[in-house]
Design a protein around this motif. Structure first.
Motif, short mmCIF file in Angstrom:
data_model
loop_
_atom_site.label_atom_id
_atom_site.label_comp_id
_atom_site.label_asym_id
_atom_site.label_seq_id
_atom_site.Cartn_x
_atom_site.Cartn_y
_atom_site.Cartn_z
N THR A 165 25.26 -30.22 19.99
CA THR A 165 24.30 -29.11 19.89
C THR A 165 24.30 -28.92 18.19
O THR A 165 25.45 -29.22 17.51
CB THR A 165 24.61 -27.95 20.51
OG1 THR A 165 26.09 -27.51 20.06
CG2 THR A 165 24.77 -28.31 21.99
N ALA A 166 23.36 -28.17 17.73
CA ALA A 166 23.25 -27.98 16.27
C ALA A 166 24.23 -26.74 15.88
O ALA A 166 24.67 -25.93 16.61
CB ALA A 166 21.97 -27.25 16.01
N GLY A 167 24.74 -27.09 14.58
CA GLY A 167 25.57 -25.72 14.13
C GLY A 167 24.91 -25.22 13.00
O GLY A 167 23.92 -24.46 13.34
N SER A 168 25.16 -25.64 11.67
CA SER A 168 24.51 -25.09 10.47
C SER A 168 22.98 -25.64 10.30
O SER A 168 22.26 -25.17 9.73
CB SER A 168 25.44 -25.21 9.05
OG SER A 168 25.37 -26.71 9.21
N GLU A 169 22.81 -26.77 10.67
CA GLU A 169 21.41 -27.63 10.93
C GLU A 169 20.78 -27.32 12.08
O GLU A 169 21.33 -26.90 13.06
CB GLU A 169 21.62 -28.97 10.74
CG GLU A 169 22.22 -29.20 9.33
CD GLU A 169 22.31 -30.60 8.91
OE1 GLU A 169 21.66 -31.61 9.64
OE2 GLU A 169 22.89 -31.12 7.85
N VAL A 170 19.44 -27.45 11.83
CA VAL A 170 18.59 -27.07 13.28
C VAL A 170 18.05 -28.60 13.46
O VAL A 170 17.40 -29.21 12.85
CB VAL A 170 17.43 -26.20 12.76
CG1 VAL A 170 16.44 -26.15 13.99
CG2 VAL A 170 17.77 -24.82 12.34
N PHE A 171 18.49 -28.70 14.93
CA PHE A 171 17.79 -29.98 15.40
C PHE A 171 18.00 -29.67 16.96
O PHE A 171 18.86 -29.15 17.46
CB PHE A 171 18.75 -31.47 15.08
CG PHE A 171 20.16 -31.28 15.06
CD1 PHE A 171 20.74 -31.72 16.37
CD2 PHE A 171 20.91 -30.95 14.07
CE1 PHE A 171 21.93 -31.77 16.66
CE2 PHE A 171 22.45 -30.68 14.34
CZ PHE A 171 22.89 -31.51 15.49
N PRO A 172 17.16 -30.49 17.84
CA PRO A 172 17.47 -30.48 19.18
C PRO A 172 18.61 -30.83 19.64
O PRO A 172 19.18 -31.73 19.10
CB PRO A 172 16.10 -31.30 19.57
CG PRO A 172 15.67 -32.13 18.82
CD PRO A 172 16.19 -31.58 17.25
N ASP A 173 19.22 -30.52 20.77
CA ASP A 173 20.35 -30.96 21.49
C ASP A 173 20.22 -32.38 21.89
O ASP A 173 19.02 -32.86 22.13
CB ASP A 173 20.64 -30.19 22.77
CG ASP A 173 21.06 -28.56 22.51
OD1 ASP A 173 21.20 -28.30 21.39
OD2 ASP A 173 21.43 -28.09 23.58
N ASN A 174 21.28 -33.24 21.79
CA ASN A 174 21.34 -34.71 21.74
C ASN A 174 22.24 -34.83 22.90
O ASN A 174 23.24 -34.50 22.87
CB ASN A 174 21.55 -35.19 20.61
CG ASN A 174 21.33 -36.66 20.40
OD1 ASN A 174 20.71 -37.09 21.58
ND2 ASN A 174 21.25 -37.46 19.26
N SER A 175 21.76 -35.62 23.93
CA SER A 175 22.66 -35.87 24.91
C SER A 175 22.79 -37.53 25.18
O SER A 175 21.75 -38.20 25.10
CB SER A 175 21.91 -35.53 26.27
OG SER A 175 22.66 -36.01 27.63
N ILE A 176 24.09 -37.97 24.80
CA ILE A 176 24.41 -39.22 24.56
C ILE A 176 25.21 -39.81 25.56
O ILE A 176 26.19 -39.25 26.16
CB ILE A 176 25.13 -39.46 23.01
CG1 ILE A 176 24.42 -38.74 22.13
CG2 ILE A 176 25.48 -40.88 22.95
CD1 ILE A 176 25.29 -38.58 20.97
N PRO A 177 24.86 -40.91 26.15
CA PRO A 177 25.82 -41.72 27.16
C PRO A 177 27.12 -41.76 26.77
O PRO A 177 27.24 -42.38 25.73
CB PRO A 177 24.97 -42.82 27.57
CG PRO A 177 23.69 -43.08 26.94
CD PRO A 177 23.75 -41.88 25.86
N ILE A 178 28.18 -41.50 27.61
CA ILE A 178 29.62 -41.69 27.16
C ILE A 178 29.94 -43.02 26.85
O ILE A 178 30.69 -43.50 26.26
CB ILE A 178 30.45 -41.28 28.36
CG1 ILE A 178 31.71 -40.88 27.45
CG2 ILE A 178 30.58 -42.11 29.45
CD1 ILE A 178 32.46 -39.97 28.42
N LYS A 179 29.01 -44.31 27.48
CA LYS A 179 29.38 -45.72 27.28
C LYS A 179 29.02 -46.06 26.04
O LYS A 179 29.72 -47.03 25.34
CB LYS A 179 28.47 -46.30 28.04
CG LYS A 179 27.08 -46.37 27.88
CD LYS A 179 26.17 -47.25 28.66
CE LYS A 179 24.66 -47.17 28.41
NZ LYS A 179 23.95 -47.82 29.45
N VAL A 180 28.48 -45.46 24.88
CA VAL A 180 28.59 -45.48 23.56
C VAL A 180 29.61 -45.24 22.51
O VAL A 180 29.53 -45.51 21.40
CB VAL A 180 27.00 -45.29 22.88
CG1 VAL A 180 25.84 -45.77 23.82
CG2 VAL A 180 27.04 -43.72 22.73
N PHE A 181 30.41 -44.23 23.18
CA PHE A 181 31.65 -43.78 22.44
C PHE A 181 32.64 -44.72 22.52
O PHE A 181 32.86 -45.43 23.53
CB PHE A 181 32.09 -42.43 22.90
CG PHE A 181 31.05 -41.30 22.67
CD1 PHE A 181 31.43 -40.42 21.52
CD2 PHE A 181 29.77 -40.92 23.40
CE1 PHE A 181 30.51 -39.44 21.17
CE2 PHE A 181 28.99 -40.20 23.08
CZ PHE A 181 29.40 -39.42 22.14
#
Length: 99
Positions: free
Chosen positions: A55-71
């Motif tokens: 989720t965004a903090g100081s910057e504005v951008f849409p929430d991003n949902s990333i598959p755990i398999k890429v971590f």
């Protein structure tokens, strides 16, 4: 065997760790010149089909949902802690385990 991941939160963005698919194990704060720059969270993966929400903090951008398999995944928390403490390179860089 359990698998673990390392997530980070900064002023710019926040990795959401409050999930039924993750179990928070430990947190570490990274300070640079006395200012907290990052919070590292070690999480145990409960299900491999999980997604991590950024989720965004100081910057504005849409929430991003990333598959755990890429971590990147680790077999032990000790491996992750070793990686985190590599940031302790001089007196201006400090890693502190959160209570």
């Amino acid at each position: 065997m359990s698998q673990y991941i390392l997530l980070s939160t900064t002023e710019r963005y926040r990795s959401v760790t409050d999930s039924p698919h993750l179990e928070t194990i430990e947190e570490y704060e990274y300070y640079f010149f006395g200012k907290r720059k990052t919070v590292f969270t070690i999480c145990k993966i409960k299900t491999t089909d999980a997604r991590i929400v950024i989720t965004a903090g100081s910057e504005v951008f849409p929430d991003n949902s990333i598959p755990i398999k890429v971590f990147p995944k680790f077999e032990t928390t000790e491996e992750i802690v070793k990686e985190i403490y590599e940031l302790n390179i001089d007196e201006d860089s400090k890693v502190v385990r959160s209570a």
